[in-house]
Design a protein around this motif. Structure first.
Motif, PDB file in Angstrom:
ATOM      1  N   HIS A  29       0.882  -1.325   0.091  1.00  8.74           N
ATOM      2  CA  HIS A  29      -0.017   0.046  -0.049  1.00  8.74           C
ATOM      3  C   HIS A  29       0.845   1.318  -0.050  1.00  8.74           C
ATOM      4  O   HIS A  29       1.872   1.189   0.752  1.00  8.74           O
ATOM      5  CB  HIS A  29      -0.921  -0.030   1.293  1.00  8.74           C
ATOM      6  N   ASN A  30       0.403   2.313  -0.823  1.00  8.17           N
ATOM      7  CA  ASN A  30       1.281   3.615  -0.983  1.00  8.17           C
ATOM      8  C   ASN A  30       1.051   4.310   0.473  1.00  8.17           C
ATOM      9  O   ASN A  30       2.005   4.874   1.040  1.00  8.17           O
ATOM     10  CB  ASN A  30       0.810   4.327  -1.824  1.00  8.17           C
ATOM     11  N   GLU A  31      -0.107   4.370   1.105  1.00  5.70           N
ATOM     12  CA  GLU A  31      -0.166   4.758   2.569  1.00  5.70           C
ATOM     13  C   GLU A  31      -0.093   3.770   3.654  1.00  5.70           C
ATOM     14  O   GLU A  31      -1.134   2.672   3.546  1.00  5.70           O
ATOM     15  CB  GLU A  31      -1.456   5.599   2.495  1.00  5.70           C
ATOM     16  N   PRO A  32       0.879   3.626   4.371  1.00  2.00           N
ATOM     17  CA  PRO A  32       1.182   2.740   5.407  1.00  2.00           C
ATOM     18  C   PRO A  32      -0.308   2.264   6.378  1.00  2.00           C
ATOM     19  O   PRO A  32      -0.555   1.193   6.690  1.00  2.00           O
ATOM     20  CB  PRO A  32       2.149   3.280   6.371  1.00  2.00           C
ATOM     21  N   TRP A  33      -1.011   3.357   6.641  1.00  2.00           N
ATOM     22  CA  TRP A  33      -2.368   3.289   7.334  1.00  2.00           C
ATOM     23  C   TRP A  33      -3.292   2.366   6.546  1.00  2.00           C
ATOM     24  O   TRP A  33      -4.244   1.773   7.428  1.00  2.00           O
ATOM     25  CB  TRP A  33      -2.731   4.409   8.018  1.00  2.00           C
ATOM     26  N   ASP A  34      -3.359   2.091   5.454  1.00  2.00           N
ATOM     27  CA  ASP A  34      -3.967   1.280   4.573  1.00  2.00           C
ATOM     28  C   ASP A  34      -4.007  -0.129   4.811  1.00  2.00           C
ATOM     29  O   ASP A  34      -4.654  -0.933   4.403  1.00  2.00           O
ATOM     30  CB  ASP A  34      -4.271   1.762   3.164  1.00  2.00           C
ATOM     31  N   GLU A  36      -3.312  -3.961   6.043  1.00  2.00           N
ATOM     32  CA  GLU A  36      -3.872  -4.664   7.378  1.00  2.00           C
ATOM     33  C   GLU A  36      -3.023  -5.295   8.138  1.00  2.00           C
ATOM     34  O   GLU A  36      -3.211  -6.424   8.449  1.00  2.00           O
ATOM     35  CB  GLU A  36      -4.915  -5.606   6.537  1.00  2.00           C
ATOM     36  N   SER A  37      -1.919  -4.382   8.501  1.00  2.00           N
ATOM     37  CA  SER A  37      -0.947  -5.009   9.235  1.00  2.00           C
ATOM     38  C   SER A  37      -0.521  -4.103  10.424  1.00  2.00           C
ATOM     39  O   SER A  37      -1.008  -3.153  10.288  1.00  2.00           O
ATOM     40  CB  SER A  37       0.174  -5.372   8.478  1.00  2.00           C
ATOM     41  N   LEU A  38       0.646  -4.530  11.220  1.00  2.00           N
ATOM     42  CA  LEU A  38       0.806  -3.373  12.472  1.00  2.00           C
ATOM     43  C   LEU A  38       2.030  -2.880  11.805  1.00  2.00           C
ATOM     44  O   LEU A  38       2.796  -2.128  12.536  1.00  2.00           O
ATOM     45  CB  LEU A  38       0.945  -4.284  13.635  1.00  2.00           C
ATOM     46  N   TYR A  39       2.459  -2.811  10.721  1.00  2.00           N
ATOM     47  CA  TYR A  39       3.464  -2.081   9.804  1.00  2.00           C
ATOM     48  C   TYR A  39       3.711  -0.649  10.346  1.00  2.00           C
ATOM     49  O   TYR A  39       4.688  -0.166  10.966  1.00  2.00           O
ATOM     50  CB  TYR A  39       3.489  -2.258   8.400  1.00  2.00           C
ATOM     51  N   TYR A  40       2.448   0.043  10.299  1.00  2.00           N
ATOM     52  CA  TYR A  40       2.754   1.396  10.383  1.00  2.00           C
ATOM     53  C   TYR A  40       2.720   1.723  11.777  1.00  2.00           C
ATOM     54  O   TYR A  40       3.826   2.664  12.147  1.00  2.00           O
ATOM     55  CB  TYR A  40       1.317   2.183   9.878  1.00  2.00           C
ATOM     56  N   VAL A  41       2.127   1.329  12.694  1.00  2.00           N
ATOM     57  CA  VAL A  41       2.338   1.538  14.445  1.00  2.00           C
ATOM     58  C   VAL A  41       3.831   0.842  14.603  1.00  2.00           C
ATOM     59  O   VAL A  41       4.594   1.835  15.382  1.00  2.00           O
ATOM     60  CB  VAL A  41       1.379   1.081  15.036  1.00  2.00           C
ATOM     61  N   THR A  42       4.168  -0.041  14.239  1.00  4.63           N
ATOM     62  CA  THR A  42       5.587  -0.598  14.540  1.00  4.63           C
ATOM     63  C   THR A  42       6.660   0.302  13.993  1.00  4.63           C
ATOM     64  O   THR A  42       7.450   0.415  14.788  1.00  4.63           O
ATOM     65  CB  THR A  42       5.400  -2.154  14.172  1.00  4.63           C
ATOM     66  N   ALA A  43       6.534   0.634  12.762  1.00  6.11           N
ATOM     67  CA  ALA A  43       7.556   1.286  12.152  1.00  6.11           C
ATOM     68  C   ALA A  43       7.669   2.659  12.574  1.00  6.11           C
ATOM     69  O   ALA A  43       8.768   3.160  12.871  1.00  6.11           O
ATOM     70  CB  ALA A  43       7.209   1.469  10.576  1.00  6.11           C
ATOM     71  N   LEU A  44       6.473   3.325  12.929  1.00  3.79           N
ATOM     72  CA  LEU A  44       6.770   4.578  13.612  1.00  3.79           C
ATOM     73  C   LEU A  44       7.359   4.482  15.077  1.00  3.79           C
ATOM     74  O   LEU A  44       8.277   5.305  15.329  1.00  3.79           O
ATOM     75  CB  LEU A  44       5.083   5.130  13.914  1.00  3.79           C
ATOM     76  N   PHE A  45       6.819   3.564  15.705  1.00  4.35           N
ATOM     77  CA  PHE A  45       7.540   3.479  17.141  1.00  4.35           C
ATOM     78  C   PHE A  45       8.903   3.015  17.020  1.00  4.35           C
ATOM     79  O   PHE A  45      10.060   3.595  17.576  1.00  4.35           O
ATOM     80  CB  PHE A  45       6.621   2.182  18.061  1.00  4.35           C
ATOM     81  N   ALA A  46       9.463   2.245  16.170  1.00  3.31           N
ATOM     82  CA  ALA A  46      10.805   1.736  15.887  1.00  3.31           C
ATOM     83  C   ALA A  46      11.544   2.931  15.353  1.00  3.31           C
ATOM     84  O   ALA A  46      12.636   3.298  15.935  1.00  3.31           O
ATOM     85  CB  ALA A  46      10.908   0.774  15.037  1.00  3.31           C
TER      86      ALA A  46
END
Length: 119
Positions: A29-34, A36-46
């Motif tokens: 997905h171009n937009e990470p919040w789209d 269906e995984s924890l990529y966005y929240v995990t990547a932001l925290f990391a």
């Protein structure tokens, strides 16, 4: 040192923009919040963790840089639609995860680089 806030904001902006840049590869997905995984929240925290370790203070600059990097990435590389302003609101909230990571990263760096107490 007056350049420390600028360095912290620049590091945070670069890292948070990288979260968006890697989203298509990591999630499809171009937009990470789209995703269906924890990529966005995990990547932001990391990303915040790394940013905080690199430049521990000031924390407010990590937040400003985190928001700025994501918004600038969107403006430069994504098609902006009518929900852009709503998206910026979500970015303001999601970047609190980046700030939390920066807080823990800065505390770890300051803890492990503290000189030992004299006996």
């Amino acid at each position: 040192m007056k350049s420390r806030p600028l360095l912290a904001a620049a590091a945070a902006a670069s890292i948070s923009a990288a979260v968006w840049a890697l989203s298509l590869w990591a999630t499809g997905h171009n937009e990470p919040w789209d995703a269906e995984s924890l990529y966005y929240v995990t990547a932001l925290f990391a990303g915040g963790l790394v940013s905080g370790v690199l430049i521990p203070r000031p924390l407010w600059a990590h937040y400003v840089g985190g928001v700025s990097g994501q918004v600038i990435y969107e403006l430069l590389f994504l098609r902006i639609g009518p929900l852009f302003v709503v998206g910026v609101g979500f970015l303001l909230a999601y970047t609190l995860l980046f700030l939390a990571g920066a807080f823990f990263g800065s505390r770890a760096r300051l803890h492990f680089t503290k000189p030992p107490a004299a006996a």
